[in-house]
Each structure stands twice: as C-alpha cells, then as structure tokens.
Design a protein around this motif. Structure first.
Motif, short mmCIF file in Angstrom:
data_model
loop_
_atom_site.label_atom_id
_atom_site.label_comp_id
_atom_site.label_asym_id
_atom_site.label_seq_id
_atom_site.Cartn_x
_atom_site.Cartn_y
_atom_site.Cartn_z
N LEU A 57 0.83 -1.21 0.00
CA LEU A 57 0.00 0.00 0.00
C LEU A 57 0.86 1.26 0.00
O LEU A 57 0.51 2.26 -0.64
CB LEU A 57 -0.93 -0.01 1.21
N ASP A 58 1.99 1.22 0.69
CA ASP A 58 2.90 2.37 0.66
C ASP A 58 3.38 2.64 -0.76
O ASP A 58 3.43 3.79 -1.22
CB ASP A 58 4.11 2.12 1.56
N THR A 59 3.74 1.57 -1.48
CA THR A 59 4.24 1.73 -2.84
C THR A 59 3.14 2.17 -3.79
O THR A 59 3.37 2.98 -4.70
CB THR A 59 4.87 0.40 -3.33
N TYR A 60 1.94 1.65 -3.59
CA TYR A 60 0.77 2.07 -4.37
C TYR A 60 0.59 3.59 -4.26
O TYR A 60 0.44 4.29 -5.27
CB TYR A 60 -0.47 1.33 -3.85
N HIS A 61 0.61 4.11 -3.05
CA HIS A 61 0.41 5.55 -2.85
C HIS A 61 1.62 6.34 -3.33
O HIS A 61 1.47 7.45 -3.87
CB HIS A 61 0.14 5.84 -1.37
N GLU A 62 2.82 5.79 -3.14
CA GLU A 62 4.03 6.50 -3.57
C GLU A 62 4.05 6.70 -5.09
O GLU A 62 4.41 7.77 -5.59
CB GLU A 62 5.28 5.73 -3.14
N CYS A 63 3.64 5.68 -5.83
CA CYS A 63 3.61 5.79 -7.29
C CYS A 63 2.69 6.92 -7.71
O CYS A 63 3.04 7.74 -8.57
CB CYS A 63 3.14 4.46 -7.89
N ARG A 64 1.53 7.01 -7.11
CA ARG A 64 0.57 8.05 -7.49
C ARG A 64 1.01 9.44 -7.05
O ARG A 64 0.86 10.40 -7.80
CB ARG A 64 -0.81 7.70 -6.89
N SER A 65 1.55 9.55 -5.85
CA SER A 65 1.96 10.87 -5.39
C SER A 65 3.18 11.38 -6.16
O SER A 65 3.28 12.59 -6.43
CB SER A 65 2.27 10.83 -3.88
N THR A 66 4.08 10.49 -6.55
CA THR A 66 5.28 10.91 -7.27
C THR A 66 4.94 11.43 -8.66
O THR A 66 5.42 12.50 -9.07
CB THR A 66 6.28 9.75 -7.38
N ILE A 67 4.11 10.69 -9.39
CA ILE A 67 3.74 11.16 -10.73
C ILE A 67 2.85 12.39 -10.65
O ILE A 67 2.93 13.30 -11.49
CB ILE A 67 3.07 10.03 -11.54
N LEU A 68 2.02 12.48 -9.61
CA LEU A 68 1.17 13.66 -9.43
C LEU A 68 2.02 14.91 -9.18
O LEU A 68 1.77 15.97 -9.76
CB LEU A 68 0.20 13.43 -8.27
N ASN A 69 3.03 14.79 -8.33
CA ASN A 69 3.88 15.93 -8.03
C ASN A 69 4.61 16.45 -9.27
O ASN A 69 4.87 17.65 -9.40
CB ASN A 69 4.91 15.55 -6.96
N ALA A 70 4.93 15.52 -10.18
CA ALA A 70 5.69 15.90 -11.38
C ALA A 70 4.85 16.70 -12.38
O ALA A 70 5.40 17.36 -13.26
CB ALA A 70 6.25 14.65 -12.06
N ILE A 71 3.52 16.63 -12.25
CA ILE A 71 2.66 17.25 -13.26
C ILE A 71 1.58 18.12 -12.61
O ILE A 71 0.64 18.57 -13.27
CB ILE A 71 2.02 16.13 -14.14
N GLN A 72 1.74 18.40 -11.32
CA GLN A 72 0.72 19.10 -10.54
C GLN A 72 0.30 20.43 -11.16
O GLN A 72 -0.89 20.69 -11.36
CB GLN A 72 1.25 19.35 -9.13
N GLN A 73 1.25 21.29 -11.48
CA GLN A 73 0.91 22.62 -11.98
C GLN A 73 0.19 22.54 -13.32
O GLN A 73 -0.77 23.28 -13.57
CB GLN A 73 2.17 23.48 -12.12
#
Length: 289
Positions: A155-171
């Motif tokens: 579950l940690d890795t599941y959330h990490e994958c989503r938060s990492t790609i989200l941070n890269a394209i947030q703006q």
C-alpha cells in the motif's frame, strides 16, 4: 483487541486502505487476533487478510485491464495474468517498468516478491490442515506480523507511485482544469440565468483517480466563482433585471496517455459543476407547502 504491537500494525494499514470495505476487513483481522484463546486464531486472521488482498486485486487490477497493457506477457495457459502481474498492475497500471523505475525511482520487484510470499502463506493458513495448524502464540504473532508488513509495503508503494507522478505534473493539471472551466460554456450554470460569467476558478485538490491500461486519469476538485445575470443590460439599467455572485463546487477529470504520461499536449478533459445548492435554495419554503 489484538496484542498492542500487532494491533498498532493493523491500525496503521487503515489510513492507507483503498476503501471502506478494505478497512472493514482490517477490523475483522484485528478481532481475530484478539481472540488469543482460539487455537485457530491465525487461520481466521489469515482469512480476513486474504479477503483484503483479493478485494484489492479485484478493484485495482481487473484481469481484462492487466492483459491490455504494453508490458503484459502471457505466462500461463489461457492468457490469464499471474498474481505477480496483477500486483504490478495494482501499483503502476499500464505505466512501463522503465518509467516507474527510472523516472519515478520506484522499484516494485521486492514489494511484489514479499507480497506473493505473504499471500502464499495466507492461502496455507486459510486452507488449514491438521498437520499445518500453528497454535503457538509467538509463532502466530510472527506470521501475522510478516503478513501485515508485506501488505503495508504494498500500500505504501501504491500511494508513492501516485503521489510521485502527481507531483511531477501538478501545476499542469491545475492549469488544465482552470483553462477548461474558463474556456467552455458551463451548461449546468448556463441554465440558471440569462447570462453568466466565470470570475475565478480555485483548484483545491488534485489526485490520481486511476491508472489504467492505456491512460492515467487525474481528478481536480475545487470551486468556481460565477457571476449570474437575469435580463439584459438594458433590463438592469431599468431595474428590471438582477445579478448575483455565487460559488459552486466542481470536479474536472483529466485523461493523459501512458505513452507519454507527463505530457499534457493531448490530454482530454471532462468536468461537472454542482449547482444543486442553488436549485435546492430555489425550492418552495415549508410554509408554502
């Protein structure tokens, strides 16, 4: 409840769980471990955790989606994905292994292997046999702790994958949501008044809604400030029209191809503005009924 340290381990899973049913199964596992007088304590715990795993795979890694990914290679008869392939899809969807490892800097392989081993052990305890029952409390606790840790890492890795790609394209996502609402005629609002104008768009939260076989879908939520006008400008000058400034919640789904998951050039958007607060406010008063 369960022994304090095991209960704490299980409780830490709940905020990471994908939905309410997952949290229900974790609660069931807690109650199973609390029954220290039951010689089948580990077996009932394992049943709850196996239900949790199967639910997550069914929700996050549907078979028909897994087999559509670019990285899927059939490894068994019938073209059905393996448990390991479904675990990978649950974390990264159709994203390529290279993108996940090189761009997101996430190594899924050890997580997958630990979870596969944990689920194999769960199956052994779920389908308990006379010569395989573990009755010693220390052994039960060690087995339970290993299972909880493996699911927690997943579950940690599941959330990490989503938060990492989200941070890269947030703006870029925020900008896309704002541009969509500013440039389109908002049909839900257009029905409320003679004229309307979008004064401001506020994006409050952006999340990864899903990572499928071919697309990643983000969801931006927030509020849009609307100027409403009833009647023409001439009506307003004569005092026959009316104006109001209101704010409504919205969501905007933004779909990006996994061929280039950080490129918004060919993204597609779909949005909805919730004007129910206005419609509810315009309903008849209780005194009029």
């Amino acid at each position: 409840m369960a022994l304090p340290w095991l209960n704490d381990q299980l409780a830490a899973l709940k905020p990471k769980a994908i939905d309410d049913f997952s949290r229900t199964t974790i609660t069931g596992a807690q109650h199973a471990l609390a029954d220290v007088a039951n010689p089948l304590r580990l077996n009932f715990f394992s049943t709850a955790m196996r239900i949790l795993f199967e639910h997550m795979m069914g929700t996050l890694a549907p078979v028909d989606q897994v087999v559509q990914t670019e990285w899927f290679v059939s490894e068994r008869e019938g073209n059905a994905p393996t448990r390991g392939q479904r675990i990978v899809f649950a974390i990264q969807g159709g994203l390529s292994d290279e993108f996940v490892k090189d761009t997101l800097q996430i190594d899924i392989a050890p997580i997958r292997q630990r979870l596969i081993k944990a689920v194999d052990n769960l199956s052994k305890h779920v389908h308990g046999r006379e010569d395989a029952i573990i009755e010693g409390h220390d052994e039960q606790d060690t087995a339970a702790s290993g299972t909880i840790e493996a699911l927690g890492n997943f579950l940690d890795t599941y959330h990490e994958c989503r938060s990492t790609i989200l941070n890269a394209i947030q703006q870029e996502l925020d900008d896309a949501a704002v541009d969509t609402l500013l440039s389109d005629t908002i049909l839900e609002v257009d029905e409320l008044a003679t004229h309307h104008s979008v004064e401001e768009v506020y994006v409050g939260d952006t999340s990864v809604r899903s990572i499928g076989a071919h697309f990643i879908t983000y969801r931006a939520t927030g509020s849009v400030a609307i100027g409403l006008q009833w009647g023409s400008n001439s009506d307003l000058r004569r005092g026959d029209g009316a104006e109001a400034d209101l704010s409504f919640p919205f969501y905007c789904d933004i779909q990006v191809s996994l061929d280039d998951p950080l490129n918004m050039a060919f993204s597609a958007t779909n949005y909805s503005v919730d004007v129910s607060s206005w419609r509810d406010g315009m309903g008849p008063d209780d005194d009029d009924l």
